[in-house]
Structure formats: structure tokens, C-alpha cells
Scaffold this motif. Structure first.
Motif, PDB file in Angstrom:
ATOM      1  N   GLU A   4     -61.730  30.603 -12.432  1.00 24.07           N
ATOM      2  CA  GLU A   4     -61.099  31.282 -11.297  1.00 24.07           C
ATOM      3  C   GLU A   4     -62.040  32.314 -10.677  1.00 24.07           C
ATOM      4  N   LYS A   7     -64.533  30.300  -8.615  1.00 31.88           N
ATOM      5  CA  LYS A   7     -63.910  29.868  -7.361  1.00 31.88           C
ATOM      6  C   LYS A   7     -63.796  31.048  -6.396  1.00 31.88           C
ATOM      7  N   TYR A  45     -64.685  22.932  -6.857  1.00 29.15           N
ATOM      8  CA  TYR A  45     -64.106  24.187  -6.368  1.00 29.15           C
ATOM      9  C   TYR A  45     -63.736  24.068  -4.894  1.00 29.15           C
ATOM     10  N   GLU A  48     -60.515  22.130  -4.621  1.00 26.32           N
ATOM     11  CA  GLU A  48     -59.368  22.950  -5.033  1.00 26.32           C
ATOM     12  C   GLU A  48     -59.034  23.998  -3.974  1.00 26.32           C
ATOM     13  N   LEU A  49     -60.050  24.642  -3.419  1.00 25.97           N
ATOM     14  CA  LEU A  49     -59.813  25.648  -2.381  1.00 25.97           C
ATOM     15  C   LEU A  49     -59.233  25.010  -1.119  1.00 25.97           C
ATOM     16  N   ASP A  51     -57.288  22.265  -1.163  1.00 30.12           N
ATOM     17  CA  ASP A  51     -55.908  21.939  -1.542  1.00 30.12           C
ATOM     18  C   ASP A  51     -55.008  23.174  -1.527  1.00 30.12           C
ATOM     19  N   GLU A  52     -55.571  24.327  -1.880  1.00 26.48           N
ATOM     20  CA  GLU A  52     -54.810  25.579  -1.907  1.00 26.48           C
ATOM     21  C   GLU A  52     -54.666  26.192  -0.516  1.00 26.48           C
ATOM     22  N   TYR A  54     -57.090  27.689   1.186  1.00 25.24           N
ATOM     23  CA  TYR A  54     -57.910  28.893   1.328  1.00 25.24           C
ATOM     24  C   TYR A  54     -59.166  28.663   2.158  1.00 25.24           C
ATOM     25  N   GLY A  71     -56.920  32.236   3.080  1.00 30.98           N
ATOM     26  CA  GLY A  71     -58.007  32.504   2.136  1.00 30.98           C
ATOM     27  C   GLY A  71     -58.500  33.934   2.238  1.00 30.98           C
ATOM     28  N   TYR A  74     -55.800  36.157   0.671  1.00 32.58           N
ATOM     29  CA  TYR A  74     -55.838  36.033  -0.791  1.00 32.58           C
ATOM     30  C   TYR A  74     -57.022  36.798  -1.367  1.00 32.58           C
TER      31      TYR A  74
END
Length: 78
Positions: A4, A7, A45, A48-49, A51-52, A54, A71, A74
Motif C-alpha cells: 500500500e 502504491k 499497481y 489497481e489504482l 480499478d480504484e 484514483y 485520487g 485520497y
């Protein structure tokens, strides 16, 4: 440094620079800041970012990525 945190380093580079960057430039700059992960890990990464929500891909042909407002929120408020 855990996953984390790594990322977050990738996201932070995009947020703090305010730029859209290709993976090669993201990796180079992260390594310049002490990152030890490699390209395959960076690609994970980035997925994933994305998909999130961000980051977003802003140039399909060349593969440039940029932080989204979510993003930035966050990263700056976490």
C-alpha cells in the motif's frame, strides 16, 4: 515498505507532479525516490489504482496516466 505504501508512492508522484506520465517515467521517478519495485509490479499497481478510480488513462495509444480528483483527495486527505 509495504504494498500500500508503494502504491501510494506511485499515486503521490502523479498527484504531486500534476502531470500525465507513461509507466516508464513513473518507474524512473519512483526509483529515483528510492523505490525498489520493478516494471511488472508497477503495472500491477497501475491496474489497481485504475480499478480504484484514483488514476485514469489519458492517452490510449501511448499509455499516459494521470491522477483523478478522487485520487488527489485520497492522497492529500489520507
Amino acid at each position: 515498505m509495504g504494498k500500500e505504501e508503494r502504491k501510494r508512492q506511485v499515486l503521490g508522484l502523479l498527484v504531486e507532479s500534476g502531470l500525465a506520465l507513461p509507466p516508464t517515467a513513473i518507474l524512473w521517478n519512483c526509483k529515483n525516490q528510492g523505490a525498489t519495485f520493478e516494471r511488472r509490479t508497477l503495472d500491477n499497481y497501475i491496474e489497481e489504482l485504475l480499478d480504484e478510480g484514483y488514476i485514469k488513462k489519458v492517452d490510449e495509444k501511448r499509455g499516459y496516466y494521470q491522477a483523478t480528483p478522487a485520487g488527489r483527495d485520497y492522497y492529500l486527505n489520507d
